[in-house]
Design a protein around this motif. Structure first.
Motif, PDB file in Angstrom:
ATOM      1  N   GLN A  28       1.054  -1.275  -0.062  1.00 10.31           N
ATOM      2  CA  GLN A  28       0.103   0.020  -0.044  1.00 10.31           C
ATOM      3  C   GLN A  28       0.864   1.216   0.011  1.00 10.31           C
ATOM      4  O   GLN A  28       0.567   2.434  -0.650  1.00 10.31           O
ATOM      5  CB  GLN A  28      -0.906  -0.001   1.324  1.00 10.31           C
ATOM      6  N   SER A  29       1.884   1.097   0.568  1.00 10.95           N
ATOM      7  CA  SER A  29       2.949   2.417   0.953  1.00 10.95           C
ATOM      8  C   SER A  29       3.421   2.594  -0.583  1.00 10.95           C
ATOM      9  O   SER A  29       3.757   3.767  -1.069  1.00 10.95           O
ATOM     10  CB  SER A  29       3.936   2.290   1.906  1.00 10.95           C
ATOM     11  N   GLN A  30       4.056   1.571  -1.128  1.00  7.05           N
ATOM     12  CA  GLN A  30       4.479   1.576  -2.564  1.00  7.05           C
ATOM     13  C   GLN A  30       3.597   2.217  -3.622  1.00  7.05           C
ATOM     14  O   GLN A  30       3.790   2.939  -4.462  1.00  7.05           O
ATOM     15  CB  GLN A  30       5.011   0.246  -2.997  1.00  7.05           C
ATOM     16  N   ILE A  31       2.119   1.732  -3.504  1.00  5.37           N
ATOM     17  CA  ILE A  31       1.320   2.352  -4.263  1.00  5.37           C
ATOM     18  C   ILE A  31       1.123   4.046  -4.396  1.00  5.37           C
ATOM     19  O   ILE A  31       0.889   4.699  -5.108  1.00  5.37           O
ATOM     20  CB  ILE A  31       0.011   1.323  -3.972  1.00  5.37           C
ATOM     21  N   GLU A  32       1.069   4.124  -3.025  1.00  5.30           N
ATOM     22  CA  GLU A  32       1.100   5.590  -2.669  1.00  5.30           C
ATOM     23  C   GLU A  32       1.776   6.524  -3.392  1.00  5.30           C
ATOM     24  O   GLU A  32       1.869   7.732  -3.793  1.00  5.30           O
ATOM     25  CB  GLU A  32       0.959   6.106  -1.101  1.00  5.30           C
ATOM     26  N   ASP A  33       3.252   6.151  -3.475  1.00  3.57           N
ATOM     27  CA  ASP A  33       4.355   6.769  -4.029  1.00  3.57           C
ATOM     28  C   ASP A  33       4.373   6.513  -5.690  1.00  3.57           C
ATOM     29  O   ASP A  33       5.461   7.062  -5.973  1.00  3.57           O
ATOM     30  CB  ASP A  33       5.555   6.372  -3.447  1.00  3.57           C
ATOM     31  N   LEU A  39       2.336   2.519 -11.228  1.00  2.00           N
ATOM     32  CA  LEU A  39       1.149   2.444 -10.504  1.00  2.00           C
ATOM     33  C   LEU A  39       0.331   1.242 -11.078  1.00  2.00           C
ATOM     34  O   LEU A  39       0.000   0.431  -9.992  1.00  2.00           O
ATOM     35  CB  LEU A  39       0.436   3.640 -10.437  1.00  2.00           C
ATOM     36  N   ASN A  40      -0.030   1.325 -12.212  1.00  2.00           N
ATOM     37  CA  ASN A  40      -1.112   0.374 -12.744  1.00  2.00           C
ATOM     38  C   ASN A  40      -0.390  -0.975 -12.294  1.00  2.00           C
ATOM     39  O   ASN A  40      -1.174  -1.999 -11.990  1.00  2.00           O
ATOM     40  CB  ASN A  40      -1.433   0.523 -14.085  1.00  2.00           C
ATOM     41  N   THR A  41       0.746  -1.439 -12.532  1.00  2.00           N
ATOM     42  CA  THR A  41       1.172  -2.520 -12.180  1.00  2.00           C
ATOM     43  C   THR A  41       1.178  -2.936 -10.826  1.00  2.00           C
ATOM     44  O   THR A  41       0.875  -4.135 -10.340  1.00  2.00           O
ATOM     45  CB  THR A  41       2.678  -2.736 -12.772  1.00  2.00           C
ATOM     46  N   LEU A  42       1.503  -1.867 -10.093  1.00  3.02           N
ATOM     47  CA  LEU A  42       1.272  -2.243  -8.485  1.00  3.02           C
ATOM     48  C   LEU A  42       0.037  -2.474  -7.991  1.00  3.02           C
ATOM     49  O   LEU A  42      -0.246  -3.180  -7.132  1.00  3.02           O
ATOM     50  CB  LEU A  42       1.954  -0.962  -7.692  1.00  3.02           C
ATOM     51  N   GLU A 184      -5.129   8.995 -11.587  1.00  2.00           N
ATOM     52  CA  GLU A 184      -4.250   8.312 -10.669  1.00  2.00           C
ATOM     53  C   GLU A 184      -4.667   8.123  -9.258  1.00  2.00           C
ATOM     54  O   GLU A 184      -4.526   7.220  -8.451  1.00  2.00           O
ATOM     55  CB  GLU A 184      -3.064   8.631 -10.721  1.00  2.00           C
ATOM     56  N   GLU A 185      -4.834   9.472  -8.800  1.00  3.19           N
ATOM     57  CA  GLU A 185      -5.294   9.669  -7.464  1.00  3.19           C
ATOM     58  C   GLU A 185      -6.713   8.885  -6.978  1.00  3.19           C
ATOM     59  O   GLU A 185      -6.609   8.491  -5.950  1.00  3.19           O
ATOM     60  CB  GLU A 185      -5.338  11.242  -7.184  1.00  3.19           C
ATOM     61  N   SER A 186      -7.570   9.025  -7.905  1.00  5.16           N
ATOM     62  CA  SER A 186      -8.776   8.286  -7.537  1.00  5.16           C
ATOM     63  C   SER A 186      -8.586   6.949  -7.611  1.00  5.16           C
ATOM     64  O   SER A 186      -8.879   6.168  -6.679  1.00  5.16           O
ATOM     65  CB  SER A 186      -9.818   8.491  -8.724  1.00  5.16           C
ATOM     66  N   ALA A 187      -7.717   6.234  -8.378  1.00  6.86           N
ATOM     67  CA  ALA A 187      -7.386   4.782  -8.425  1.00  6.86           C
ATOM     68  C   ALA A 187      -6.669   4.497  -6.989  1.00  6.86           C
ATOM     69  O   ALA A 187      -6.849   3.569  -6.472  1.00  6.86           O
ATOM     70  CB  ALA A 187      -6.389   4.547  -9.514  1.00  6.86           C
ATOM     71  N   LYS A 188      -5.745   5.321  -6.509  1.00 10.63           N
ATOM     72  CA  LYS A 188      -4.972   5.289  -5.288  1.00 10.63           C
ATOM     73  C   LYS A 188      -6.050   5.142  -4.193  1.00 10.63           C
ATOM     74  O   LYS A 188      -5.961   4.339  -3.255  1.00 10.63           O
ATOM     75  CB  LYS A 188      -4.147   6.135  -5.143  1.00 10.63           C
ATOM     76  N   GLU A 189      -6.914   6.024  -4.357  1.00  9.92           N
ATOM     77  CA  GLU A 189      -7.999   6.052  -3.099  1.00  9.92           C
ATOM     78  C   GLU A 189      -8.858   4.912  -3.176  1.00  9.92           C
ATOM     79  O   GLU A 189      -9.216   4.468  -1.960  1.00  9.92           O
ATOM     80  CB  GLU A 189      -8.720   7.389  -3.296  1.00  9.92           C
TER      81      GLU A 189
END
Length: 222
Positions: A28-33, A39-42, A184-189
Motif C-alpha cells: 500500500q505504501s509503494q502504491i501511494e508513491d 502504479l497500474n502494475t502495483l 491516478e489519485e482516484s485509483a489510489k484512493e
C-alpha cells in the motif's frame, strides 16, 4: 484446558494476521508513491495479493477454529445444528455418491447417535472450502458452517464481489485491466479503501471466532 486452547487459537489467528497486514501495508505504501505504468502494475499486484490474503486468512482461521473445537471433544447432542451437519458431512457426501440403501441406513444410525464427540478433518476441502473464489456467497457458507453471524459482513458484499473478486479474476485470467483509468489519485484512493475494508473483514472474522470460543457460542444452550 479450554481457556489455554482458546489462548493458543487467538495467538495463531493474531500471528497469521500480523504478517499478512505487514506485507499488504508495504505494498500500500509503494502504491501511494507510484505513478504511470508502475502504479497500474502495483495496483494489479495489489488486487492479486489482497485477494490471496483474504482467501488464505479466512480458510486458515476457519480451520484453526475447527481444530480448537475438535480438541474440546464436545458431544454432538450439546452442539448447534451446523456442527452436527459438519460432523456428518463427509459421510453424507459418500452415501449420496453411492446411492446405496444400506449405506443410508448406516448413516441414519450415526446421525441419531448424538453421544458421539464432534470431530472433523479440518483441512478436508469438503469441510471448509473457499472454492478458490471467495465471494460473499461462499463466505456465507463458511460462516454457517462455523455458526458465526453474517450480518456484519453483509454491507461489505460489493467490496468482496465487485471491487475485489471481479478485478482479481480478470487479472488472474491474464486480462489487462487499467486500474488507473486516467485518474491516478482516484485509483489510489479506491485501492486504499478496499485495502482497509478487507483488513477490517479479516479482523472481524478473527474477532467473531474468538468471541464464539469465549462465550461457547457453539453450544446448543447458547
Amino acid at each position: 484446558m479450554a481457556s489455554s486452547n482458546l489462548e493458543r487459537l487467538q495467538d495463531r489467528l493474531n500471528n497469521q494476521l500480523t504478517w499478512r497486514k505487514k506485507e499488504l501495508t508495504i505494498l500500500q505504501s509503494q502504491i501511494e508513491d507510484a505513478s504511470g505504468e508502475t502504479l497500474n502494475t502495483l495496483l494489479r499486484s495489489g488486487i492479486t495479493l489482497l485477494y490471496a490474503h483474504w482467501e488464505g486468512y479466512i480458510k486458515m482461521a476457519a480451520r484453526e477454529y475447527l481444530r480448537y473445537l475438535n480438541n474440546l471433544e464436545c458431544k454432538l447432542v450439546d452442539l448447534k445444528q451446523n456442527f452436527v451437519v459438519l460432523h456428518h458431512k463427509k459421510a453424507i457426501i459418500g452415501v449420496r455418491a453411492s446411492n446405496n440403501t444400506t449405506s443410508f441406513g448406516t448413516l441414519f444410525e450415526k446421525i441419531t447417535n448424538q453421544e458421539q464427540c464432534f470431530k472433523v478433518k479440518e483441512h478436508d476441502n469438503d469441510i471448509i472450502t473457499t472454492e478458490s473464489n471467495l465471494k460473499f456467497k461462499v463466505l456465507v457458507e463458511i460462516l454457517y458452517s462455523l455458526g458465526l453471524p453474517k450480518q456484519s459482513f453483509e454491507l461489505k458484499k460489493p467490496f468482496i464481489d465487485i471491487k475485489l473478486l471481479d478485478k482479481r479474476n480478470k487479472i488472474s485470467h491474464g486480462e489487462y485491466v487499467d486500474l488507473c483509468n486516467g485518474n491516478e489519485e482516484s485509483a489510489k484512493e479506491e485501492f486504499k479503501e478496499l485495502y482497509h475494508v478487507i483488513l477490517e473483514l479479516m479482523d472481524e472474522f478473527k474477532e467473531k471466532i474468538i468471541e464464539a470460543g469465549l462465550h461457547q457460542a457453539y453450544l446448543k444452550a447458547n
